[in-house]
Design an enzyme around this catalytic site. Structure first.
Site, PDB file in Angstrom:
ATOM      1  N   TYR A   1     -12.515  -1.705  -3.766  1.00  0.00           N
ATOM      2  CA  TYR A   1     -13.015  -1.840  -2.393  1.00  0.00           C
ATOM      3  C   TYR A   1     -14.544  -1.709  -2.308  1.00  0.00           C
ATOM      4  O   TYR A   1     -15.068  -1.359  -1.251  1.00  0.00           O
ATOM      5  CB  TYR A   1     -12.345  -0.806  -1.491  1.00  0.00           C
ATOM      6  CG  TYR A   1     -10.947  -1.213  -1.041  1.00  0.00           C
ATOM      7  CD1 TYR A   1     -10.751  -2.352  -0.251  1.00  0.00           C
ATOM      8  CD2 TYR A   1      -9.833  -0.468  -1.386  1.00  0.00           C
ATOM      9  CE1 TYR A   1      -9.480  -2.725   0.177  1.00  0.00           C
ATOM     10  CE2 TYR A   1      -8.549  -0.831  -0.965  1.00  0.00           C
ATOM     11  CZ  TYR A   1      -8.388  -1.966  -0.180  1.00  0.00           C
ATOM     12  OH  TYR A   1      -7.127  -2.331   0.244  1.00  0.00           O
TER      13      TYR A   1
ATOM     14  N   ARG B   1       2.121  -6.573   9.168  1.00  0.00           N
ATOM     15  CA  ARG B   1       1.320  -5.470   9.714  1.00  0.00           C
ATOM     16  C   ARG B   1       1.773  -5.091  11.126  1.00  0.00           C
ATOM     17  O   ARG B   1       1.822  -3.915  11.476  1.00  0.00           O
ATOM     18  CB  ARG B   1      -0.163  -5.849   9.669  1.00  0.00           C
ATOM     19  CG  ARG B   1      -0.727  -5.721   8.247  1.00  0.00           C
ATOM     20  CD  ARG B   1      -2.092  -6.325   8.111  1.00  0.00           C
ATOM     21  NE  ARG B   1      -2.805  -5.850   6.929  1.00  0.00           N
ATOM     22  CZ  ARG B   1      -3.961  -6.345   6.511  1.00  0.00           C
ATOM     23  NH1 ARG B   1      -4.556  -7.309   7.188  1.00  0.00           N
ATOM     24  NH2 ARG B   1      -4.548  -5.866   5.434  1.00  0.00           N
TER      25      ARG B   1
ATOM     26  N   LYS C   1       0.824  -1.205   0.000  1.00  0.00           N
ATOM     27  CA  LYS C   1       0.000   0.000   0.000  1.00  0.00           C
ATOM     28  C   LYS C   1       0.867   1.268   0.000  1.00  0.00           C
ATOM     29  O   LYS C   1       2.077   1.205   0.264  1.00  0.00           O
ATOM     30  CB  LYS C   1      -0.946  -0.045   1.211  1.00  0.00           C
ATOM     31  CG  LYS C   1      -1.974  -1.193   1.123  1.00  0.00           C
ATOM     32  CD  LYS C   1      -2.923  -1.178   2.320  1.00  0.00           C
ATOM     33  CE  LYS C   1      -3.998  -2.234   2.186  1.00  0.00           C
ATOM     34  NZ  LYS C   1      -4.974  -2.189   3.325  1.00  0.00           N
TER      35      LYS C   1
ATOM     36  N   ARG D   1      -1.937 -14.268   3.873  1.00  0.00           N
ATOM     37  CA  ARG D   1      -2.698 -13.614   4.947  1.00  0.00           C
ATOM     38  C   ARG D   1      -1.984 -13.800   6.299  1.00  0.00           C
ATOM     39  O   ARG D   1      -1.969 -12.898   7.138  1.00  0.00           O
ATOM     40  CB  ARG D   1      -4.128 -14.174   5.048  1.00  0.00           C
ATOM     41  CG  ARG D   1      -5.030 -13.906   3.845  1.00  0.00           C
ATOM     42  CD  ARG D   1      -5.659 -12.533   3.819  1.00  0.00           C
ATOM     43  NE  ARG D   1      -6.576 -12.253   4.882  1.00  0.00           N
ATOM     44  CZ  ARG D   1      -7.393 -11.186   4.894  1.00  0.00           C
ATOM     45  NH1 ARG D   1      -7.406 -10.331   3.876  1.00  0.00           N
ATOM     46  NH2 ARG D   1      -8.189 -10.963   5.907  1.00  0.00           N
TER      47      ARG D   1
ATOM     48  N   ASN E   1      -2.238  -0.070   7.153  1.00  0.00           N
ATOM     49  CA  ASN E   1      -1.719  -1.372   7.580  1.00  0.00           C
ATOM     50  C   ASN E   1      -0.836  -2.035   6.522  1.00  0.00           C
ATOM     51  O   ASN E   1      -0.667  -3.240   6.504  1.00  0.00           O
ATOM     52  CB  ASN E   1      -2.878  -2.276   8.021  1.00  0.00           C
ATOM     53  CG  ASN E   1      -3.886  -2.490   6.911  1.00  0.00           C
ATOM     54  OD1 ASN E   1      -3.675  -2.051   5.780  1.00  0.00           O
ATOM     55  ND2 ASN E   1      -4.969  -3.166   7.209  1.00  0.00           N
TER      56      ASN E   1
ATOM     57  N   THR F   1      -6.046  -7.401  10.320  1.00  0.00           N
ATOM     58  CA  THR F   1      -6.238  -6.035   9.820  1.00  0.00           C
ATOM     59  C   THR F   1      -5.620  -4.959  10.719  1.00  0.00           C
ATOM     60  O   THR F   1      -4.950  -4.046  10.225  1.00  0.00           O
ATOM     61  CB  THR F   1      -7.760  -5.752   9.669  1.00  0.00           C
ATOM     62  OG1 THR F   1      -8.356  -6.836   8.957  1.00  0.00           O
ATOM     63  CG2 THR F   1      -7.996  -4.447   8.935  1.00  0.00           C
TER      64      THR F   1
ATOM     65  N   HIS G   1      -2.138  -5.543   1.456  1.00  0.00           N
ATOM     66  CA  HIS G   1      -3.446  -6.158   1.190  1.00  0.00           C
ATOM     67  C   HIS G   1      -3.229  -7.599   0.763  1.00  0.00           C
ATOM     68  O   HIS G   1      -2.238  -7.914   0.111  1.00  0.00           O
ATOM     69  CB  HIS G   1      -4.156  -5.417   0.044  1.00  0.00           C
ATOM     70  CG  HIS G   1      -5.370  -6.145  -0.465  1.00  0.00           C
ATOM     71  ND1 HIS G   1      -6.607  -6.032   0.119  1.00  0.00           N
ATOM     72  CD2 HIS G   1      -5.511  -7.055  -1.471  1.00  0.00           C
ATOM     73  CE1 HIS G   1      -7.466  -6.823  -0.515  1.00  0.00           C
ATOM     74  NE2 HIS G   1      -6.828  -7.452  -1.495  1.00  0.00           N
TER      75      HIS G   1
END
Ligand code: IDP
Ligand code: MG
Length: 141
Positions: A49, A102, A9, A85, A112, A91, A115
């Site tokens: 999103y 994260r 990000k 993940r 964070n 999150t 993605h």
């Protein structure tokens, strides 16, 4: 052996964390099958999103995701969806396990850093959102 979508990000690209994030993917034995640098338009971010439309954080999320360049990646390898993940962490960076991306680099529940697609169906849609078929390495390579 499904592929998943990863995004570094804007806050992480700005802070020059791309290399350290990619290093974690490689060290985990996952495989980069596609990668590009781009800057999302508002329309692209809103579409990507769309599931979060109407939530209190939606507008801010779109601002954040369009605030600078991102790196989009197609990540493959055994169990790539779940394993990416896991490497990311949950999150909210404050609640993520130690040594996750994260937890290490995230600065808020919004900012964070990364993605990752949350299931097979999402992964297919999200990879297709950013990559043409001929931009993704076939599994045999
Ligand atoms: P995920 O990225 O862990 O799958 P989602 O619930 O799908 O989390 O949310 C998408 C993104 O929206 C998050 O990664 C984060 O940047 C942002 N976000 C999620 N929940 C909140 C919140 O409560 N406040 C602010 N931003 C949020
Ligand atoms: Mg999500």
């Amino acid at each position: 052996m499904a592929n998943t979508l990863g995004i570094v990000k804007p806050d992480a690209v700005r802070r020059k964390l791309v290399g350290r994030i990619v290093e974690r993917i490689e060290r985990a034995g996952l495989i980069l099958r596609g990668m590009k640098v781009m800057k999302l338009t508002r329309e692209q971010a809103e579409k990507f999103y769309a599931v979060h439309e109407g939530k209190p954080f939606f507008k801010s999320l779109v601002e954040y995701m369009t605030s600078g360049p991102i790196v989009v990646m197609v990540i493959g390898g055994h169990g790539s969806i779940e394993r990416w993940r896991e490497l990311m962490g949950v999150t909210d960076p404050a609640k993520a396990k130690y040594n996750t991306i994260r937890r290490e680099f995230g600065t808020s529940i919004e900012k964070n850093v990364v993605h990752g697609s949350d299931c097979l169906e999402t992964a297919r849609r999200e990879v297709g959102f950013f990559f043409r078929e001929d931009e993704v390495l076939p599994k045999e390579i």
